[in-house]
Write a protein that holds these residues in place. Sequence first.
Motif, PDB file in Angstrom:
ATOM      1  N   SER A  50      41.566  -5.280 -34.037  1.00  0.00           N
ATOM      2  CA  SER A  50      42.288  -5.403 -32.668  1.00  0.00           C
ATOM      3  C   SER A  50      43.608  -6.352 -33.395  1.00  0.00           C
ATOM      4  CB  SER A  50      41.816  -7.247 -32.156  1.00  0.00           C
ATOM      5  OG  SER A  50      40.487  -6.788 -31.429  1.00  0.00           O
ATOM      6  N   GLY A  51      44.159  -5.749 -34.900  1.00  0.00           N
ATOM      7  CA  GLY A  51      44.560  -6.296 -35.624  1.00  0.00           C
ATOM      8  C   GLY A  51      44.709  -7.901 -36.180  1.00  0.00           C
ATOM      9  N   MET A  52      43.692  -8.821 -36.303  1.00  0.00           N
ATOM     10  CA  MET A  52      43.900 -10.309 -36.201  1.00  0.00           C
ATOM     11  C   MET A  52      43.558 -10.755 -37.471  1.00  0.00           C
ATOM     12  SD  MET A  52      42.299 -11.038 -31.937  1.00  0.00           S
ATOM     13  CE  MET A  52      41.615 -12.638 -32.682  1.00  0.00           C
ATOM     14  N   ARG A  53      43.961 -11.614 -37.840  1.00  0.00           N
ATOM     15  CA  ARG A  53      43.330 -11.654 -39.516  1.00  0.00           C
ATOM     16  C   ARG A  53      41.542 -12.159 -38.574  1.00  0.00           C
ATOM     17  NH1 ARG A  53      44.806 -17.353 -41.891  1.00  0.00           N
ATOM     18  NH2 ARG A  53      43.673 -17.391 -43.581  1.00  0.00           N
ATOM     19  N   ALA A  54      40.707 -11.203 -40.180  1.00  0.00           N
ATOM     20  CA  ALA A  54      39.121 -11.403 -39.674  1.00  0.00           C
ATOM     21  C   ALA A  54      39.122 -13.174 -40.238  1.00  0.00           C
ATOM     22  CB  ALA A  54      38.764 -10.290 -40.439  1.00  0.00           C
ATOM     23  N   THR A  55      38.558 -13.915 -39.439  1.00  0.00           N
ATOM     24  CA  THR A  55      38.211 -15.239 -40.091  1.00  0.00           C
ATOM     25  C   THR A  55      36.730 -15.339 -38.735  1.00  0.00           C
ATOM     26  OG1 THR A  55      39.498 -16.125 -39.111  1.00  0.00           O
ATOM     27  CG2 THR A  55      40.135 -15.481 -41.412  1.00  0.00           C
ATOM     28  N   VAL A  56      36.265 -16.018 -39.542  1.00  0.00           N
ATOM     29  CA  VAL A  56      34.798 -16.707 -38.707  1.00  0.00           C
ATOM     30  C   VAL A  56      34.163 -18.184 -38.828  1.00  0.00           C
ATOM     31  CG1 VAL A  56      34.026 -14.791 -38.094  1.00  0.00           C
ATOM     32  CG2 VAL A  56      33.258 -15.249 -39.889  1.00  0.00           C
ATOM     33  N   LYS A  57      33.563 -18.763 -38.493  1.00  0.00           N
ATOM     34  CA  LYS A  57      33.257 -19.888 -39.075  1.00  0.00           C
ATOM     35  C   LYS A  57      31.880 -19.985 -39.405  1.00  0.00           C
ATOM     36  CE  LYS A  57      35.492 -23.376 -38.480  1.00  0.00           C
ATOM     37  NZ  LYS A  57      36.709 -24.381 -39.906  1.00  0.00           N
ATOM     38  N   ASP A  58      31.295 -20.032 -40.853  1.00  0.00           N
ATOM     39  CA  ASP A  58      29.650 -19.552 -41.118  1.00  0.00           C
ATOM     40  C   ASP A  58      28.950 -20.313 -40.818  1.00  0.00           C
ATOM     41  OD1 ASP A  58      29.415 -21.538 -42.969  1.00  0.00           O
ATOM     42  OD2 ASP A  58      30.389 -20.502 -44.441  1.00  0.00           O
ATOM     43  N   ARG A  59      27.775 -20.240 -40.976  1.00  0.00           N
ATOM     44  CA  ARG A  59      26.567 -21.275 -40.152  1.00  0.00           C
ATOM     45  C   ARG A  59      26.835 -22.529 -40.204  1.00  0.00           C
ATOM     46  NH1 ARG A  59      21.242 -17.674 -39.479  1.00  0.00           N
ATOM     47  NH2 ARG A  59      22.086 -15.217 -40.227  1.00  0.00           N
ATOM     48  N   PHE A  60      27.106 -22.611 -41.660  1.00  0.00           N
ATOM     49  CA  PHE A  60      27.570 -24.628 -42.066  1.00  0.00           C
ATOM     50  C   PHE A  60      28.523 -24.436 -41.892  1.00  0.00           C
ATOM     51  CE2 PHE A  60      24.151 -22.050 -44.761  1.00  0.00           C
ATOM     52  CZ  PHE A  60      23.161 -23.177 -44.634  1.00  0.00           C
ATOM     53  N   GLY A  61      29.928 -24.002 -41.201  1.00  0.00           N
ATOM     54  CA  GLY A  61      30.812 -25.151 -40.843  1.00  0.00           C
ATOM     55  C   GLY A  61      31.717 -24.529 -41.651  1.00  0.00           C
ATOM     56  N   GLY A  62      31.948 -23.286 -43.163  1.00  0.00           N
ATOM     57  CA  GLY A  62      32.557 -23.022 -43.226  1.00  0.00           C
ATOM     58  C   GLY A  62      33.379 -21.895 -43.126  1.00  0.00           C
ATOM     59  N   GLN A  63      34.442 -20.886 -43.421  1.00  0.00           N
ATOM     60  CA  GLN A  63      35.033 -20.396 -43.191  1.00  0.00           C
ATOM     61  C   GLN A  63      34.879 -18.981 -44.087  1.00  0.00           C
ATOM     62  OE1 GLN A  63      39.406 -20.715 -41.432  1.00  0.00           O
ATOM     63  NE2 GLN A  63      39.968 -19.291 -43.388  1.00  0.00           N
ATOM     64  N   ALA A  64      34.719 -17.835 -43.490  1.00  0.00           N
ATOM     65  CA  ALA A  64      34.966 -16.705 -44.548  1.00  0.00           C
ATOM     66  C   ALA A  64      36.012 -15.727 -43.886  1.00  0.00           C
ATOM     67  CB  ALA A  64      33.116 -15.837 -44.072  1.00  0.00           C
ATOM     68  N   GLU A  65      36.715 -14.847 -44.638  1.00  0.00           N
ATOM     69  CA  GLU A  65      37.145 -14.003 -44.436  1.00  0.00           C
ATOM     70  C   GLU A  65      37.330 -12.402 -45.109  1.00  0.00           C
ATOM     71  OE1 GLU A  65      42.947 -13.432 -44.298  1.00  0.00           O
ATOM     72  OE2 GLU A  65      41.019 -15.158 -45.014  1.00  0.00           O
ATOM     73  N   MET A  66      36.877 -11.609 -43.958  1.00  0.00           N
ATOM     74  CA  MET A  66      37.399  -9.998 -44.606  1.00  0.00           C
ATOM     75  C   MET A  66      38.243  -8.957 -44.468  1.00  0.00           C
ATOM     76  SD  MET A  66      34.640  -7.208 -44.660  1.00  0.00           S
ATOM     77  CE  MET A  66      33.581  -8.020 -43.944  1.00  0.00           C
ATOM     78  N   MET A  67      38.531  -9.463 -45.868  1.00  0.00           N
ATOM     79  CA  MET A  67      40.289  -8.979 -46.064  1.00  0.00           C
ATOM     80  C   MET A  67      40.367  -7.565 -45.784  1.00  0.00           C
ATOM     81  SD  MET A  67      41.058 -11.868 -47.089  1.00  0.00           S
ATOM     82  CE  MET A  67      42.677 -11.279 -47.881  1.00  0.00           C
ATOM     83  N   ARG A  68      39.110  -6.646 -46.198  1.00  0.00           N
ATOM     84  CA  ARG A  68      39.048  -4.744 -45.497  1.00  0.00           C
ATOM     85  C   ARG A  68      37.782  -4.914 -45.340  1.00  0.00           C
ATOM     86  NH1 ARG A  68      42.622  -1.056 -49.877  1.00  0.00           N
ATOM     87  NH2 ARG A  68      42.507   0.543 -48.707  1.00  0.00           N
ATOM     88  N   LEU A  69      37.819  -3.615 -44.009  1.00  0.00           N
ATOM     89  CA  LEU A  69      36.558  -2.942 -43.440  1.00  0.00           C
ATOM     90  C   LEU A  69      36.773  -2.045 -43.200  1.00  0.00           C
ATOM     91  CD1 LEU A  69      33.124  -3.156 -43.077  1.00  0.00           C
ATOM     92  CD2 LEU A  69      34.107  -4.409 -41.128  1.00  0.00           C
ATOM     93  N   THR A  70      35.818  -0.612 -44.016  1.00  0.00           N
ATOM     94  CA  THR A  70      36.426   0.455 -43.823  1.00  0.00           C
ATOM     95  C   THR A  70      35.210   1.327 -43.872  1.00  0.00           C
ATOM     96  OG1 THR A  70      36.205   1.715 -45.807  1.00  0.00           O
ATOM     97  CG2 THR A  70      38.705   0.225 -45.422  1.00  0.00           C
ATOM     98  N   ALA A  71      34.865   2.584 -43.985  1.00  0.00           N
ATOM     99  CA  ALA A  71      33.275   3.526 -43.173  1.00  0.00           C
ATOM    100  C   ALA A  71      32.631   3.234 -44.779  1.00  0.00           C
ATOM    101  CB  ALA A  71      33.823   4.985 -43.009  1.00  0.00           C
ATOM    102  N   ASP A  72      33.587   3.085 -45.781  1.00  0.00           N
ATOM    103  CA  ASP A  72      32.606   2.802 -47.250  1.00  0.00           C
ATOM    104  C   ASP A  72      32.705   1.738 -48.394  1.00  0.00           C
ATOM    105  OD1 ASP A  72      35.858   3.442 -48.621  1.00  0.00           O
ATOM    106  OD2 ASP A  72      34.152   5.450 -49.032  1.00  0.00           O
ATOM    107  N   TYR A  73      33.773   0.537 -48.005  1.00  0.00           N
ATOM    108  CA  TYR A  73      34.394  -0.500 -48.744  1.00  0.00           C
ATOM    109  C   TYR A  73      34.713  -1.588 -47.518  1.00  0.00           C
ATOM    110  CZ  TYR A  73      36.960  -3.219 -52.087  1.00  0.00           C
ATOM    111  OH  TYR A  73      37.332  -4.220 -52.346  1.00  0.00           O
TER     112      TYR A  73
END
Length: 226
Positions: A50-73
Motif C-alpha cells: 500500500s506504499g505505507m511505512r511497514a511498522t507493527v507492534k510486537d507481542r510485547f509492545g515493541g516496534q518492528a519495521e520491515m525495511m525491504r520485502l521481496t520474493a527472495d529477500y
Amino acid sequence: MRYLLMTAGLLAGMAVQAQDLKTLFVELPDSLSPLLTKVNREDFGDFLESGMRATVKDRFGGQAEMMRLTADYLFLKETTASTVEMKLLPVNDSVKVVCCVQTYLAPVADSRVTFYSTSWEPLPQESFLTPPVADDFFASARDGADSADCRSCRRLADMTLLQASLSATSDSLTFVYSTPDYLDKEAAQRLRACLRPAPVAYRWQQGRFQPLVQSGSMLYSTKTTE
C-alpha cells in the motif's frame, strides 16, 4: 556424513513447499518468531504493497519495521538492538533454502548465520557455509603489515565479533570484523591498522556460499552488499 545424510533427507521433501519468501515469512513458526505474530508478518506485506511505512507492534509492545520485502529477500528491524535478513537461495532447479542473518547490537554488532528448508526445518550450517575466522581479516606481512605490532594488537582482542550482511540484489554474503568496535579508541585504531581494508566476501555457487578466492587465498572484495 551424518550431516550430509540429514541434509539430503530434508532437501528431498522441499520441492513441493512454497518457495516465495513473502509467503514463507508469513508461515514462519512461532518458535522462530517469538516477537511477531502471524498477523504482524502479514501486515508487513500489506503495508508495503500500500506504499505505507511497514511498522507493527510486537507481542510485547515493541516496534518492528520491515525495511525491504521481496520474493527472495527481506530486511527487518526486529527491535532497536537487532535486525534480521533473509535470502531465498537456489540449491538446484527445484529446491531452495533460506539463509537467515540475525544481527545483535549489544552494543557492538555480532551476527549469527543459519539455514532452513522452505518448510522451516533447520539445516546444518556446514552444508552451506564455512564462516571466516579472525585470521581471515588480518593483513599479512606481504600486505605491508608489521607482524610484531599486529601480534601485539591482536592480544587486545579477547573475542571475535563478526557482522554479516546479505545482498538484496545478488546472491552474496559479506562479513566485517567488528571486534575493534568494543575496544577503547586507541586500541581500536591500532587493531584496525592491522586489518585488510575490505570485508570477507562469499558468493552463492552450486548450492553453497563459496569464498571469493585467488591463488588459494581468501579474496577480499571491495564491493559491499547492497
